[in-house]
Write an enzyme that holds these catalytic residues in place. Structure first.
Site, short mmCIF file in Angstrom:
data_model
loop_
_atom_site.label_atom_id
_atom_site.label_comp_id
_atom_site.label_asym_id
_atom_site.label_seq_id
_atom_site.Cartn_x
_atom_site.Cartn_y
_atom_site.Cartn_z
N THR A 1 41.00 24.94 35.36
CA THR A 1 42.05 25.20 34.37
C THR A 1 42.06 24.19 33.22
O THR A 1 42.71 24.44 32.20
CB THR A 1 43.43 25.10 35.03
OG1 THR A 1 43.54 23.79 35.61
CG2 THR A 1 43.61 26.15 36.13
N ASP B 1 34.30 19.23 37.36
CA ASP B 1 34.20 19.56 38.78
C ASP B 1 33.46 20.90 38.87
O ASP B 1 32.93 21.40 37.86
CB ASP B 1 35.58 19.57 39.45
CG ASP B 1 36.42 20.81 39.11
OD1 ASP B 1 36.02 21.58 38.19
OD2 ASP B 1 37.47 21.01 39.74
N VAL C 1 43.75 21.63 33.56
CA VAL C 1 45.04 20.96 33.80
C VAL C 1 44.90 19.77 34.74
O VAL C 1 45.43 18.68 34.48
CB VAL C 1 46.07 21.98 34.35
CG1 VAL C 1 47.36 21.27 34.72
CG2 VAL C 1 46.34 23.07 33.33
N ARG D 1 37.72 28.43 33.88
CA ARG D 1 38.20 29.74 34.33
C ARG D 1 39.22 30.30 33.34
O ARG D 1 39.86 31.32 33.62
CB ARG D 1 38.82 29.60 35.73
CG ARG D 1 37.81 29.17 36.78
CD ARG D 1 38.46 28.81 38.11
NE ARG D 1 37.46 28.32 39.05
CZ ARG D 1 37.74 27.57 40.10
NH1 ARG D 1 38.99 27.23 40.36
NH2 ARG D 1 36.77 27.15 40.90
N CYS E 1 37.46 21.44 34.20
CA CYS E 1 37.70 21.89 35.58
C CYS E 1 38.06 23.36 35.51
O CYS E 1 37.79 24.01 34.48
CB CYS E 1 38.75 21.03 36.29
SG CYS E 1 40.41 21.10 35.60
N HIS F 1 51.75 8.63 12.39
CA HIS F 1 51.28 9.05 13.71
C HIS F 1 50.93 7.85 14.58
O HIS F 1 51.08 7.89 15.80
CB HIS F 1 50.09 10.00 13.58
CG HIS F 1 50.44 11.21 12.77
ND1 HIS F 1 51.38 12.13 13.18
CD2 HIS F 1 50.01 11.64 11.56
CE1 HIS F 1 51.51 13.07 12.27
NE2 HIS F 1 50.69 12.79 11.27
C1 RB5 Z 1 39.28 23.73 41.83
O1 RB5 Z 1 39.36 24.87 42.64
C2 RB5 Z 1 40.43 23.71 40.84
O2 RB5 Z 1 41.61 23.41 41.50
C3 RB5 Z 1 40.15 22.71 39.74
O3 RB5 Z 1 38.97 23.02 39.11
C4 RB5 Z 1 41.18 22.62 38.64
O4 RB5 Z 1 41.48 23.86 38.14
C5 RB5 Z 1 42.36 21.82 38.93
O5 RB5 Z 1 43.25 21.64 38.07
#
Ligand code: RB5
Length: 150
Positions: free
Chosen positions: A71, A12, A73, A113, A69, A137
């Site tokens: 995080t 993203d 996550v 990030r 993305c 495994h």
């Molecule tokens: C986008 O702002 C952010 O929420 C997305 O990149 C991600 O971190 C979601 O888990």
């Protein structure tokens, strides 16, 4: 490790720049990739791109997926909802190596990030270069996959 199919790349806006850095790294290593977007830092919804990357693996078009993305996550949560996908969100090389060796992970999720491009490329290498060890495994993975839908 060499692959007979490309690596699916998807991101993203929060992971776009990291995806581009990973793409350049894979090219440098001579590893083929398929870029499923996004193609800019304009805001998009990460589930759409997690789905595109994982679908390429489900369909057998790509060997593995790397999903970025903000995080890592959100991508991993989405990916793990898809049939047959075992995704791991990693910020360290040890986890990336062992999620291949022990969990036979077929999707690596990274946070643009969270980790810088240098570390991310080392994490990618640890993931791509580790073999699945099978044996005990595989028994555990069979049990893991039997949990899907419960
Ligand atoms: C986008 O702002 C952010 O929420 C997305 O990149 C991600 O971190 C979601 O888990």
């Amino acid at each position: 490790m060499q692959f007979d199919k490309p690596i699916a790349l998807a991101a993203d806006h929060g992971g776009y720049e990291l995806k581009e850095a990973i793409k350049a790294h894979l090219t440098e290593r001579g590893i083929a990739w398929e870029d499923l977007g996004t193609d800019s830092t304009a805001s998009v919804d990460y589930p759409d791109f997690a789905a595109a990357g994982c679908k390429a693996v489900q369909e057998g078009r790509c060997a593995l997926a790397i999903l970025c993305c903000g995080t890592g996550v959100g991508m991993s949560m989405c990916a793990n909802k898809m049939q047959g996908i075992r995704a791991c969100c990693c910020s360290d090389t040890f986890s990336a190596e062992f999620t291949r060796r022990h969990n036979d992970a077929n999707a690596l999720c990274l946070g643009g990030r969270v980790v810088g491009a240098g570390l991310a490329c080392q994490i990618v290498d640890a993931f791509l270069d580790a073999p699945f060890e099978g044996g005990r495994h595989q028994t555990r993975i069979d049990k893991m996959m039997a949990l899907q839908g419960r």
